[in-house]
Structure formats: structure tokens, C-alpha cells
Design a protein around this motif. Structure first.
Motif, PDB file in Angstrom:
ATOM      1  N   CYS A 144      -2.317 -24.977  16.790  1.00  0.00           N
ATOM      2  CA  CYS A 144      -2.086 -25.930  15.705  1.00  0.00           C
ATOM      3  C   CYS A 144      -0.583 -26.116  15.525  1.00  0.00           C
ATOM      4  O   CYS A 144       0.183 -25.151  15.579  1.00  0.00           O
ATOM      5  CB  CYS A 144      -2.723 -25.409  14.427  1.00  0.00           C
ATOM      6  N   SER A 145      -0.172 -27.328  15.297  1.00  0.00           N
ATOM      7  CA  SER A 145       1.256 -27.612  15.121  1.00  0.00           C
ATOM      8  C   SER A 145       1.764 -27.227  13.733  1.00  0.00           C
ATOM      9  O   SER A 145       2.965 -27.141  13.505  1.00  0.00           O
ATOM     10  CB  SER A 145       1.524 -29.107  15.361  1.00  0.00           C
ATOM     11  N   GLY A 146       0.831 -26.974  12.801  1.00  0.00           N
ATOM     12  CA  GLY A 146       1.248 -26.705  11.426  1.00  0.00           C
ATOM     13  C   GLY A 146       1.203 -25.253  11.008  1.00  0.00           C
ATOM     14  O   GLY A 146       1.823 -24.861  10.030  1.00  0.00           O
ATOM     15  N   CYS A 147       0.445 -24.398  11.733  1.00  0.00           N
ATOM     16  CA  CYS A 147       0.353 -22.983  11.391  1.00  0.00           C
ATOM     17  C   CYS A 147       0.141 -22.177  12.666  1.00  0.00           C
ATOM     18  O   CYS A 147      -0.291 -22.732  13.686  1.00  0.00           O
ATOM     19  CB  CYS A 147      -0.769 -22.728  10.385  1.00  0.00           C
ATOM     20  N   PRO A 148       0.395 -20.877  12.638  1.00  0.00           N
ATOM     21  CA  PRO A 148       0.313 -20.079  13.857  1.00  0.00           C
ATOM     22  C   PRO A 148      -1.065 -19.512  14.171  1.00  0.00           C
ATOM     23  O   PRO A 148      -1.203 -18.759  15.129  1.00  0.00           O
ATOM     24  CB  PRO A 148       1.300 -18.941  13.573  1.00  0.00           C
ATOM     25  N   GLN A 193      -6.854 -29.398   5.337  1.00  0.00           N
ATOM     26  CA  GLN A 193      -6.728 -29.224   3.889  1.00  0.00           C
ATOM     27  C   GLN A 193      -6.022 -27.918   3.513  1.00  0.00           C
ATOM     28  O   GLN A 193      -5.425 -27.813   2.439  1.00  0.00           O
ATOM     29  CB  GLN A 193      -8.120 -29.259   3.242  1.00  0.00           C
ATOM     30  N   VAL A 194      -6.088 -26.929   4.401  1.00  0.00           N
ATOM     31  CA  VAL A 194      -5.513 -25.614   4.063  1.00  0.00           C
ATOM     32  C   VAL A 194      -4.404 -25.182   5.016  1.00  0.00           C
ATOM     33  O   VAL A 194      -3.810 -24.117   4.833  1.00  0.00           O
ATOM     34  CB  VAL A 194      -6.618 -24.524   4.058  1.00  0.00           C
ATOM     35  N   CYS A 195      -4.102 -26.011   6.011  1.00  0.00           N
ATOM     36  CA  CYS A 195      -3.131 -25.634   7.043  1.00  0.00           C
ATOM     37  C   CYS A 195      -1.780 -25.240   6.449  1.00  0.00           C
ATOM     38  O   CYS A 195      -1.210 -24.197   6.802  1.00  0.00           O
ATOM     39  CB  CYS A 195      -2.953 -26.783   8.035  1.00  0.00           C
ATOM     40  N   SER A 196      -1.258 -26.039   5.561  1.00  0.00           N
ATOM     41  CA  SER A 196       0.064 -25.756   4.993  1.00  0.00           C
ATOM     42  C   SER A 196       0.042 -24.474   4.165  1.00  0.00           C
ATOM     43  O   SER A 196       1.019 -23.719   4.151  1.00  0.00           O
ATOM     44  CB  SER A 196       0.544 -26.934   4.137  1.00  0.00           C
ATOM     45  N   MET A 197      -1.075 -24.203   3.491  1.00  0.00           N
ATOM     46  CA  MET A 197      -1.180 -22.976   2.697  1.00  0.00           C
ATOM     47  C   MET A 197      -1.263 -21.748   3.596  1.00  0.00           C
ATOM     48  O   MET A 197      -0.705 -20.686   3.284  1.00  0.00           O
ATOM     49  CB  MET A 197      -2.404 -23.055   1.777  1.00  0.00           C
ATOM     50  N   ILE A 198      -1.965 -21.890   4.730  1.00  0.00           N
ATOM     51  CA  ILE A 198      -2.039 -20.778   5.685  1.00  0.00           C
ATOM     52  C   ILE A 198      -0.656 -20.487   6.253  1.00  0.00           C
ATOM     53  O   ILE A 198      -0.248 -19.334   6.388  1.00  0.00           O
ATOM     54  CB  ILE A 198      -3.037 -21.098   6.810  1.00  0.00           C
ATOM     55  N   ASN A 199       0.079 -21.537   6.586  1.00  0.00           N
ATOM     56  CA  ASN A 199       1.427 -21.340   7.118  1.00  0.00           C
ATOM     57  C   ASN A 199       2.345 -20.735   6.061  1.00  0.00           C
ATOM     58  O   ASN A 199       3.183 -19.874   6.369  1.00  0.00           O
ATOM     59  CB  ASN A 199       2.004 -22.672   7.600  1.00  0.00           C
ATOM     60  N   ASP A 200       2.176 -21.168   4.817  1.00  0.00           N
ATOM     61  CA  ASP A 200       2.957 -20.611   3.717  1.00  0.00           C
ATOM     62  C   ASP A 200       2.676 -19.116   3.571  1.00  0.00           C
ATOM     63  O   ASP A 200       3.593 -18.323   3.348  1.00  0.00           O
ATOM     64  CB  ASP A 200       2.619 -21.339   2.418  1.00  0.00           C
ATOM     65  N   LYS A 201       1.401 -18.732   3.722  1.00  0.00           N
ATOM     66  CA  LYS A 201       1.025 -17.323   3.633  1.00  0.00           C
ATOM     67  C   LYS A 201       1.649 -16.532   4.783  1.00  0.00           C
ATOM     68  O   LYS A 201       2.126 -15.404   4.599  1.00  0.00           O
ATOM     69  CB  LYS A 201      -0.493 -17.188   3.670  1.00  0.00           C
ATOM     70  N   TYR A 202       1.670 -17.116   5.981  1.00  0.00           N
ATOM     71  CA  TYR A 202       2.277 -16.457   7.135  1.00  0.00           C
ATOM     72  C   TYR A 202       3.778 -16.228   6.895  1.00  0.00           C
ATOM     73  O   TYR A 202       4.295 -15.131   7.127  1.00  0.00           O
ATOM     74  CB  TYR A 202       2.074 -17.301   8.391  1.00  0.00           C
ATOM     75  N   GLU A 203       4.464 -17.255   6.417  1.00  0.00           N
ATOM     76  CA  GLU A 203       5.899 -17.125   6.162  1.00  0.00           C
ATOM     77  C   GLU A 203       6.170 -16.108   5.054  1.00  0.00           C
ATOM     78  O   GLU A 203       7.146 -15.349   5.110  1.00  0.00           O
ATOM     79  CB  GLU A 203       6.480 -18.493   5.790  1.00  0.00           C
ATOM     80  N   PHE A 204       5.269 -16.081   4.062  1.00  0.00           N
ATOM     81  CA  PHE A 204       5.387 -15.116   2.971  1.00  0.00           C
ATOM     82  C   PHE A 204       5.277 -13.690   3.507  1.00  0.00           C
ATOM     83  O   PHE A 204       6.091 -12.823   3.185  1.00  0.00           O
ATOM     84  CB  PHE A 204       4.289 -15.392   1.934  1.00  0.00           C
ATOM     85  N   ILE A 246      -8.693 -20.472   3.021  1.00  0.00           N
ATOM     86  CA  ILE A 246      -7.900 -19.914   1.940  1.00  0.00           C
ATOM     87  C   ILE A 246      -8.820 -19.579   0.768  1.00  0.00           C
ATOM     88  O   ILE A 246      -9.725 -20.347   0.432  1.00  0.00           O
ATOM     89  CB  ILE A 246      -6.818 -20.925   1.487  1.00  0.00           C
ATOM     90  N   SER A 247      -8.599 -18.440   0.144  1.00  0.00           N
ATOM     91  CA  SER A 247      -9.401 -18.068  -1.022  1.00  0.00           C
ATOM     92  C   SER A 247      -8.544 -17.277  -2.005  1.00  0.00           C
ATOM     93  O   SER A 247      -7.528 -16.689  -1.629  1.00  0.00           O
ATOM     94  CB  SER A 247     -10.617 -17.240  -0.605  1.00  0.00           C
TER      95      SER A 247
END
Length: 322
Positions: A33-37, A53-64, A307-308
Motif C-alpha cells: 500500500c502506498s499509504g501505510c506499511p 477509510q482507515v489507511c491514514s490512521m494505520i499509518n499514523d499508528k505506525y509512526e506513533f 482500526i478499533s
């Protein structure tokens, strides 16, 4: 690698690299995926509406998690510092949410990095949700309180978050947390803070290897003052933890104390409400709604790559007065 793997990286080793949509496993046909790992797609399925719908949140969690792994202050040390800073003052309003507790109520003498403080909410949500349930029932614990925690893994090295109840409930002296179905029977007395020791307060964690139903039916069991079922899922009874929780619901008549139950989604909360109303005729639901003491940041479900938010919805029940 010379370092410990963060949870997210460890999950990548446990989960096979396949297409998120069709589970195609031929590596030459897969593309990240280009938006998350985490997500992977095949040439026939280059994207997924649900993942978008959740890609950006998953990537945000990874960066966090990546930032968190680089910080020197451990989660356990941060939890201990926060707990030690928790005191009850008549002039200080009790916390109304996990964020309110971490940012206003517990003022630590040392600066805790923002990411670490946010991460501690995934642990404090358990003890503070119990505190929330007690508040909603106007329940005043006696000197001793025994709490059953069902189908909930508790890492021992960070279990001091339960101590916060000894701080927020000044009259409580002895708190025992009983957890069910670990590999073996274990019992620990947690090393509480100096203030608690000066007041002769104690915190005990007891792990019982027998099932919940066997334990409560035995003559030698310790009677509970409260029972907690975290992240109950009535829609997946084949899951071991979920099945254990369902047995608790079906056998709750053996217990004559309040029950708190949390779910991850509103749909599961509604299903849980129906299950409780049909199985627990002698109990009344005192509260059902959003839980203000859910974690600050959502978690990634590594099986579904969704995401949950744990403990997002709360139900509090008590036996009907005869």
C-alpha cells in the motif's frame, strides 16, 4: 537486529504477506500500500474501499509506535510516575475521562513525553473504566475490594496501573485483582508507592488457572465485589477469550455483585445488551453508553488490519434488589 521489535513490527512477522482483498500469496503479484506499511494488494485488487477509510490512521499508528520506540522513558516507568502523582484533594475535581486524568489530574514532577503519556492510556483505561463504573453506581468500596477480571491479558511489568484505584478511592485499603485462565496459578503482591505503604494499603494480583465457572462454583473461591469483562464480543463466540466471557454472562447468577462490560463498537454493545437482558433476568442495566475512559488513541487490529478503540462502549449492571 540489535533492538526489541515494536508491537507493529512483530505483527508483520506473524501475519503472512498476502493480498488484503483476495489473500493472493504469490509475492511477485503483490504490491505494498502506498499509504501505510501494512496492507498489501495484488494486481487484480489494487485497492480496498474499507482499507482506504482507515489507511491514514494505520499509518499514523505506525509512526506513533516508531517515535515511541526511540524514547528513553519506558511505559512502565511513566505509569509508575503517573500513579505516584495521583492524589485526592477536596478542591480538585475527580477525573471525567482518561485524557482529563492524564493531562489535568495527575501532575507528575517529571516531564513525560506526549507520545508516552498517550500510550499509557491503553493501560489506564482498564483501571479507570472500573473507577468510572463505580462512580456511576455511587458505589463506595469498603476497606477491602475483590475484582474479577475475565478474559483480559495483563502484562505483569505494567500492572501497577491498578494501584490508581487505591489513590482515587481513599477509603480502600486492600485491593485484590483476580484474573482467570493463565497457564498456572500465580499470586503477586505489587510494590505500591510510599504513600500507600504508609497507609498500609496493599495491591494483590492473583492469577487463577481454572475456568471462571469452575472457580465461582467452588467452595473455596474468594467472593467478588465487582466483575469486569473488557472488550466483550458476543458476535464471535468461537474465540477463546470471547467464549470465556460468554460463559460469565450465562453464569452470572452465581455472583451477587455489580458487573461492568465494555465493547469495541456500538454494534457489539447493542448485541451485548440483548444478550444480557435475555440471560440476566435478575439484573438491571444502570448505564449503557460511551465510555469516557477509553484510550486516547485507537489500536490496530492485526487480523483485519482495521482500526478499533478498546473499551469504547460501557455497560454497568447490578443485581436487582429483592
Amino acid at each position: 537486529m540489535g533492538r526489541a521489535l515494536p508491537q507493529e513490527e512483530g505483527a508483520m512477522f506473524l501475519s503472512p504477506r498476502t493480498c488484503l482483498v483476495c489473500h493472493e500469496a504469490k509475492q511477485e503479484n503483490l504490491k505494498k500500500c502506498s499509504g501505510c506499511p501494512y496492507a498489501t494488494f495484488c494486481s487484480a485488487h489494487p485497492s480496498s474501499c474499507s482499507h482506504d477509510q482507515v489507511c491514514s490512521m494505520i499509518n499514523d499508528k505506525y509512526e506513533f509506535q516508531t517515535r515511541l520506540s526511540k524514547l528513553k522513558l519506558s511505559t512502565a516507568a511513566a505509569i509508575q510516575a503517573i500513579v505516584n502523582s495521583t492524589t485526592v484533594h477536596k478542591s480538585l475535581k475527580l477525573p471525567t475521562s482518561v485524557a482529563d486524568y492524564l493531562y489535568r489530574y495527575a501532575q507528575t514532577p517529571v516531564t513525560i513525553p506526549e507520545d508516552v503519556k498517550i500510550h499509557t492510556s491503553i493501560y489506564f483505561t482498564k483501571s479507570l473504566t472500573l473507577f468510572n463504573a463505580l462512580q456511576k453506581l455511587n458505589y463506595n468500596p469498603r476497606l477491602k475490594m475483590v475484582v474479577y477480571i475475565v478474559a483480559q491479558f495483563t502484562p505483569f511489568h505494567v500492572s501497577v496501573y491498578w494501584e490508581v484505584l487505591l489513590h482515587l478511592l481513599p477509603k480502600l485499603i486492600n485491593l485484590k485483582i483476580i484474573l482467570f485462565e493463565p497457564p498456572e496459578d500465580l499470586k503477586y503482591t505489587i510494590n505500591v508507592c510510599e504513600k500507600c505503604r504508609s497507609k498500609k494499603k496493599t495491591l494483590t494480583l492473583e492469577f487463577v488457572s481454572t475456568s471462571f465457572v469452575e472457580y465461582v462454583k467452588s467452595k473455596s473461591h474468594t467472593k467478588a465485589d465487582f466483575v469486569a469483562l473488557y472488550n466483550y464480543d458476543p458476535l464471535q463466540e468461537e474465540n477463546l477469550f470471547v467464549n470465556t466471557s460468554c460463559k460469565v454472562v450465562k453464569n452470572f447468577d452465581f455472583i451477587t455483585c455489580p458487573l461492568l462490560l465494555t465493547t469495541v463498537t456500538e454494534k457489539k454493545a447493542m448485541a451485548a445488551s440483548e444478550r444480557l437482558r435475555s440471560n440476566l433476568k435478575n439484573c438491571e442495566i444502570c448505564y449503557a453508553g460511551k465510555n469516557d475512559f477509553a484510550p486516547i488513541k485507537p489500536e490496530v487490529d492485526w487480523e483485519t488490519e482495521g482500526i478499533s478503540i478498546p473499551n469504547q462502549f460501557l455497560m454497568v449492571m447490578k443485581p436487582r434488589e429483592s
